[in-house]
Design a protein around this motif. Structure first.
Motif, mmCIF file in Angstrom:
data_model
loop_
_atom_site.group_PDB
_atom_site.id
_atom_site.type_symbol
_atom_site.label_atom_id
_atom_site.label_comp_id
_atom_site.label_asym_id
_atom_site.label_seq_id
_atom_site.Cartn_x
_atom_site.Cartn_y
_atom_site.Cartn_z
ATOM 1 N N ASP A 137 63.792 -40.065 94.274
ATOM 2 C CA ASP A 137 63.357 -38.586 94.776
ATOM 3 C C ASP A 137 63.020 -37.434 94.074
ATOM 4 O OD1 ASP A 137 63.043 -37.280 97.247
ATOM 5 O OD2 ASP A 137 65.015 -36.522 97.237
ATOM 6 N N LEU A 138 62.284 -37.691 93.042
ATOM 7 C CA LEU A 138 61.842 -36.453 92.202
ATOM 8 C C LEU A 138 60.265 -36.437 92.147
ATOM 9 C CD1 LEU A 138 63.900 -37.830 89.155
ATOM 10 C CD2 LEU A 138 64.308 -35.652 90.330
ATOM 11 N N GLY A 139 59.682 -36.999 92.914
ATOM 12 C CA GLY A 139 58.157 -36.890 93.114
ATOM 13 C C GLY A 139 57.655 -35.509 93.473
ATOM 14 N N ARG A 140 58.346 -34.635 94.041
ATOM 15 C CA ARG A 140 58.025 -33.365 94.332
ATOM 16 C C ARG A 140 58.105 -32.350 93.034
ATOM 17 N NH1 ARG A 140 63.178 -34.271 96.387
ATOM 18 N NH2 ARG A 140 64.568 -32.714 96.215
ATOM 19 N N PHE A 141 58.740 -32.979 92.000
ATOM 20 C CA PHE A 141 58.989 -32.037 90.883
ATOM 21 C C PHE A 141 58.088 -32.717 89.806
ATOM 22 C CE2 PHE A 141 63.541 -32.144 92.842
ATOM 23 C CZ PHE A 141 63.391 -30.987 93.197
ATOM 24 N N ALA A 142 57.135 -33.555 89.973
ATOM 25 C CA ALA A 142 56.472 -34.008 88.909
ATOM 26 C C ALA A 142 55.547 -33.131 88.103
ATOM 27 C CB ALA A 142 55.459 -35.263 89.697
ATOM 28 N N ASP A 143 54.958 -32.126 88.633
ATOM 29 C CA ASP A 143 54.263 -31.212 88.144
ATOM 30 C C ASP A 143 55.070 -29.968 87.317
ATOM 31 O OD1 ASP A 143 51.901 -32.558 88.286
ATOM 32 O OD2 ASP A 143 51.643 -31.760 90.049
ATOM 33 N N ARG A 144 56.475 -29.903 87.918
ATOM 34 C CA ARG A 144 57.134 -28.557 87.376
ATOM 35 C C ARG A 144 57.787 -28.888 86.280
ATOM 36 N NH1 ARG A 144 60.729 -27.006 91.640
ATOM 37 N NH2 ARG A 144 62.207 -26.298 90.224
ATOM 38 N N PRO A 145 57.793 -27.747 85.357
ATOM 39 C CA PRO A 145 58.523 -27.763 83.791
ATOM 40 C C PRO A 145 59.818 -28.169 84.175
ATOM 41 C CG PRO A 145 57.135 -25.621 84.227
ATOM 42 C CD PRO A 145 57.069 -26.395 85.547
ATOM 43 N N LEU A 146 60.333 -29.287 83.305
ATOM 44 C CA LEU A 146 61.476 -29.376 83.493
ATOM 45 C C LEU A 146 62.697 -28.605 83.378
ATOM 46 C CD1 LEU A 146 63.624 -32.143 83.601
ATOM 47 C CD2 LEU A 146 63.094 -32.497 81.340
ATOM 48 N N THR A 147 62.659 -27.316 82.498
ATOM 49 C CA THR A 147 63.525 -26.464 82.347
ATOM 50 C C THR A 147 63.559 -25.365 83.538
ATOM 51 O OG1 THR A 147 61.527 -25.173 81.356
ATOM 52 C CG2 THR A 147 63.078 -26.273 80.046
ATOM 53 N N THR A 148 62.794 -25.609 84.821
ATOM 54 C CA THR A 148 63.011 -25.141 85.942
ATOM 55 C C THR A 148 63.805 -25.282 86.799
ATOM 56 O OG1 THR A 148 60.964 -25.816 86.910
ATOM 57 C CG2 THR A 148 60.673 -24.008 85.420
ATOM 58 N N LEU A 149 64.351 -26.826 86.505
ATOM 59 C CA LEU A 149 65.163 -27.545 87.494
ATOM 60 C C LEU A 149 66.554 -27.296 87.456
ATOM 61 C CD1 LEU A 149 62.438 -29.172 87.690
ATOM 62 C CD2 LEU A 149 63.595 -31.090 87.741
ATOM 63 N N SER A 150 67.335 -27.529 88.337
ATOM 64 C CA SER A 150 68.742 -27.229 88.595
ATOM 65 C C SER A 150 69.311 -28.535 87.460
ATOM 66 C CB SER A 150 69.484 -27.430 89.789
ATOM 67 O OG SER A 150 69.244 -28.847 90.365
ATOM 68 N N GLY A 151 70.725 -28.132 87.129
ATOM 69 C CA GLY A 151 71.310 -29.116 86.434
ATOM 70 C C GLY A 151 71.387 -30.712 86.577
ATOM 71 N N GLY A 152 71.633 -30.751 88.164
ATOM 72 C CA GLY A 152 71.716 -32.079 88.791
ATOM 73 C C GLY A 152 70.312 -32.799 88.778
ATOM 74 N N GLU A 153 69.150 -31.619 89.003
ATOM 75 C CA GLU A 153 67.886 -32.524 88.860
ATOM 76 C C GLU A 153 67.428 -32.813 87.820
ATOM 77 O OE1 GLU A 153 66.563 -29.355 92.865
ATOM 78 O OE2 GLU A 153 66.155 -28.942 90.567
#
Length: 272
Positions: A137-153
């Motif tokens: 369930d990570l498809g919506r984050f594919a283009d996001r910089p990893l550093t902008t995600l929460s710890g769990g993500e």
């Protein structure tokens, strides 16, 4: 006492015999024998400095060690680096993330063992990454910089990279250390589901004893670089063993999925 963890008659994923690691003249692991069956979840516990992460890294071929390690019946020393990466994937405590790297590109790094030297990713590599992102369930984050995600993500992304390798042995070093309790449960439930659905074998290290006991099939207790206890969680998470090797005051309560370890205060000191 040194305990030898012996798996059942199931096929063996990991077999380490007399594993010893010395770093900067200090003995970190001192003759550890470890066997993990295919499809099993084994968690290594122990006080700080016991050698937990060192054992995990030695099994993964990331540290020089004496003794022997076999992965799925093949001596690790006979596996080239790329071959080993197709068999075992490691998720470190704090993976290094290149600045500004997007989630898709980070997970794609897991396909490196399948790419030719100086070559580019294939359509199969891209498809594998899309598949893993979808499963987690990570498809919506594919283009996001990893550093902008929460710890769990981010922890899910680290798992996604490991799964993209196609490896069947996951080495997880403190996979929940930076997460709150809700994200801890979410990540571990995900790992357990992937293990059941895809036949993965899990070897982990963990500080949270109650959580370790709820998810692992068996526990290994290290102290001073030696294995001092091993077996089902209810056999290892006992008040006597934890008092001896952690120097901790605890109550152990039997829970639905394993023993629950509750710290308790000692008697108050007399005031002068």
């Amino acid at each position: 006492m040194t305990a030898n963890l012996t798996a059942t008659s199931a096929p063996t994923a990991v077999e380490a015999v007399d594993l010893r690691v010395t770093l900067d003249g200090a003995c970190i692991l001192d003759g550890v024998d470890l066997t993990v069956a295919v499809g099993e979840w084994v968690t290594i516990i122990g006080p700080n400095g016991a050698g937990k992460s060192t054992l995990l890294r030695a099994v993964g071929g990331l540290l020089p060690a004496s003794g022997s390690v076999s992965l799925f019946g093949t001596p690790s020393a006979k596996l080239h680096r790329r071959q080993r990466a197709r068999v075992v994937a490691t998720v470190a405590q704090s993976p290094v993330v290149p600045p500004g790297m997007a989630v898709f590109d980070y997970v794609l790094l897991g396909r490196t063992p399948y790419m030719p030297p100086l070559g580019r990713e294939s359509a199969a590599d891209l498809s594998a990454v899309h598949d893993v992102l979808g499963r987690l369930d990570l498809g919506r984050f594919a283009d996001r910089p990893l550093t902008t995600l929460s710890g769990g993500e981010r922890q899910r992304v680290f798992l996604a990279r490991a799964l993209a390798q196609g490896a069947t042995l996951l080495l997880l070093d403190e996979p929940t250390s930076a997460l709150d309790i809700g994200n801890q449960q979410e990540v571990l439930e995900l790992v357990d589901q992937l293990r059941r659905d895809h036949g993965l074998t899990v070897l982990a290290t963990m500080h949270e004893l109650s959580i370790a006991g709820e998810y692992a099939d068996r526990l290994v207790l290290l102290a001073g670089g030696r294995m001092v206890a091993a077996g089902p969680p209810r056999a290892v998470l006992t008040e006597e063993l934890l008092a001896t090797h952690y120097r901790a005051r605890v109550r152990v309560i039997d829970g639905a999925h394993g023993p629950l370890v509750v710290p308790v205060r000692g008697p108050a000191e007399q005031q002068s």
